[in-house]
Design a protein around this motif. Structure first.
Motif, short mmCIF file in Angstrom:
data_model
loop_
_atom_site.label_atom_id
_atom_site.label_comp_id
_atom_site.label_asym_id
_atom_site.label_seq_id
_atom_site.Cartn_x
_atom_site.Cartn_y
_atom_site.Cartn_z
N SER A 10 0.87 -1.25 0.14
CA SER A 10 0.10 0.16 -0.41
C SER A 10 0.57 1.36 0.03
CB SER A 10 -0.61 0.33 1.50
OG SER A 10 -1.97 -1.32 0.98
N ASP A 95 -9.17 5.40 -8.51
CA ASP A 95 -9.07 4.43 -7.51
C ASP A 95 -9.31 4.48 -5.92
OD1 ASP A 95 -11.11 3.02 -9.55
OD2 ASP A 95 -9.29 2.01 -10.53
N ASP A 96 -8.50 5.98 -5.70
CA ASP A 96 -7.74 5.48 -4.55
C ASP A 96 -8.56 5.94 -3.16
OD1 ASP A 96 -5.22 6.08 -6.02
OD2 ASP A 96 -4.79 7.85 -5.55
N ASN A 97 -7.67 5.98 -2.33
CA ASN A 97 -9.29 5.81 -0.56
C ASN A 97 -8.52 7.21 -0.26
OD1 ASN A 97 -10.26 5.37 1.70
ND2 ASN A 97 -9.32 3.95 1.34
N ARG A 129 -3.46 3.66 -2.16
CA ARG A 129 -3.22 3.15 -2.71
C ARG A 129 -2.69 1.41 -3.14
NH1 ARG A 129 0.09 6.09 -6.74
NH2 ARG A 129 -1.65 7.74 -6.81
N ARG A 130 -3.45 0.41 -3.73
CA ARG A 130 -2.42 -0.52 -3.45
C ARG A 130 -2.06 -1.61 -4.65
NH1 ARG A 130 -5.45 -5.75 -0.12
NH2 ARG A 130 -4.50 -3.72 1.06
N GLU A 131 -1.46 -1.39 -4.62
CA GLU A 131 -0.22 -1.50 -5.42
C GLU A 131 0.59 -3.48 -5.21
OE1 GLU A 131 3.19 1.48 -5.79
OE2 GLU A 131 1.40 2.26 -7.03
#
Length: 498
Positions: A10, A95-97, A129-131
């Motif tokens: 993250s 799509d970011d939180n 964001r998840r990567e």
């Protein structure tokens, strides 16, 4: 031969803060009925946050609470709301939180030909964001060295609403309510297996008129929440944002014996994070073939967790010589804390600097008057647990006590709730590709001498001597890595004579 795995990570970041000026002029106001403004309290909340590529669109509401004297000298209070939107540019993708915090930096009221209420807001948006990264995690048929890398990950989040209510007997008749000021201060955030324990205090101050006098009542309400969160483990880092979602006053009781009831809701936004250790291949070596390795590195931020402290601040408000002396302190309708600087000093203590703004309503020989004061503060906080080097601090005013010391001096004692969140910068270095090339020439001499360069490791010797690590260290048991410049390494080979 080579095992590559996709690792989830993250990424956290904070966009540059944006200032937004909100101005509101209430319609249909009889300005001739406003004789003197006593206080203006301002709150701002985020109601919506939409994320797009390159920016976040924030929608919010500013609440202005005005206390004034009418032309008859009667204290009155009114509330106004003004909606606003602001664009915050940053490295966002759709799509970011994201989470948003809004601070009131300044506020002002002008009551001349028209009533103009204004506030300067500081809007800060944090994103995550998840990567995925692909890294070499194992290898066989070769010599390998391993290393640990740290990868931050977002585990879970939850938003919940907790109600609060309390009441106090007044012992008299309330003729007017001038305002309600509520703050919320987080006191605890702890991860347990499968959930989170969170606690916060709500501080409410009601300013009202009883028997022609301006008075105040203070309320302190304690809230505790135990929330189920799948995937959370004891030891995870917890972030809690607690905000007063709504609050109101209800007057009850009988004539000449009123009861003030305060009720509302606090919204908890809880997030759980973990900074995991992952073992990856650091380097590889083969005797027979050349190996080309592709490496990458990435910088991340690990959330370490939050600590909660209660600190005292004192200051003095001084009236100008053109003002009449203070006879009695009546109310402090609100107090707002703004943090300007926070860091960890060389002794490991947290240093927090900022300003507290508050309006003080008092009585002099002419009746009601007020003064707006700014109290600077500098806190030095020690903790049993060491602070992270990078910190983010949020201060909440829990209580205000003003007392006239001399005719034109007012002592102000404040209690601040301090929430400090720590962050660590980490760099993850890993192998993303391995290509085995042609056979390499072998060193077949009976004896080899290697003169080390500063910082050489075992694989540097392996490549230079065409030998496996265990063979080199067996013949040179006193080697200490990394090597120093000029260190000598001798290697003997077994030679078959036909």
């Amino acid at each position: 031969m080579f095992d590559f795995d996709k690792l989830s990570v993250s990424k956290f970041y904070v966009a540059p803060s944006v200032e937004r000026v909100v101005e509101f002029s209430p319609p249909n106001i009889d300005m001739q009925n406003i004789a003197k403004v006593l206080s203006l309290a301002v709150e701002a909340k985020c109601n919506s946050q939409d994320v797009y590529d390159g920016y976040a669109q924030i929608g919010g509401r500013t609440n202005f609470r005005l206390t004034y004297l009418d032309k008859e000298g009667t204290p009155r209070g009114v509330d106004y709301n003004a909606d606003f939107t602001v664009r915050v540019d940053g490295e966002f993708i759709a799509d970011d939180n994201v989470t948003c915090t809004i601070k009131v930096v300044e506020s002002d009221v002008q009551a001349t030909d028209a009533l103009m209420l204004s506030a300067v807001l500081e809007v800060t948006v944090c994103g995550q964001r998840r990567e995925e990264i692909e890294a070499l995690t194992d290898a066989d048929q070769c010599y390998k060295t391993m290393r640990q890398i740290y990868l931050p990950s977002f585990i879970a989040s939850k938003t919940t609403v907790a109600p609060f209510e309390d009441e106090q007997e007044v012992g008299g008749e309330i003729s007017a309510v001038l305002g309600l000021n509520t703050n919320c201060s987080v006191k605890r955030a702890e991860a347990i297996d499968g959930g989170v324990l969170a606690a916060a205090n709500v501080y409410a101050v009601v300013t009202y008129v009883e028997g022609g006098d301006i008075k105040q009542r203070e309320f302190t309400l304690q809230l505790e929440e135990e929330l189920n969160l799948d995937g959370v483990q004891e030891g995870d880092s917890i972030s809690v944002q607690a905000n007063v979602k709504s609050s109101k006053i209800i007057l009850q009781g009988v004539t000449d014996d009123n009861v003030i009831k305060v009720e509302g809701e606090v919204q908890f936004r809880i997030q759980a994070y973990r900074c995991s250790q992952v073992e990856v291949v650091e380097d590889i070596f083969t005797l027979a073939n050349e190996v080309e390795i592709t490496r990458e590195s990435a910088d991340y931020v690990c959330f370490d967790g939050c600590g909660f402290f209660t600190e005292s601040v004192t200051g003095t408000a001084v009236l100008g010589d053109n003002r009449a002396p203070v006879l009695e302190i009546n109310a402090t309708p609100y107090a707002r804390c703004y943090t300007s600087k926070s860091f960890v000093d060389e002794d490991g203590k947290l240093v927090v600097e900022g300003i507290v703004n508050t309006d003080i309503i008092y009585t002099d020989e002419n009746g009601y008057n007020s003064i707006r004061t700014e109290i600077p503060f500098s806190l030095s906080i020690a903790s049993q647990q060491p602070f992270s080097r990078t910190v983010k601090v949020c201060c909440t005013v829990e209580s205000v006590n003003a007392k006239a010391r001399r005719e034109r001096e007012i002592d102000v004692d404040l209690r601040l709730g301090v929430e400090v969140c720590g962050y660590s910068d980490v760099t993850a270095e890993y192998i993303t590709a391995v290509e085995v090339g042609e056979e390499k020439p072998q060193n077949t001499s009976g004896i080899s001498l290697y003169i080390a360069n500063e910082g050489d490791e075992i694989l540097d010797l392996c490549k230079a001597l065409t030998a496996m690590p265990e063979e080199i260290t067996a013949q040179n048991p006193t080697l200490q890595f990394p090597l120093k410049e000029g260190d000598r390494v001798i290697y003997f080979r077994s030679i078959n004579i036909a």
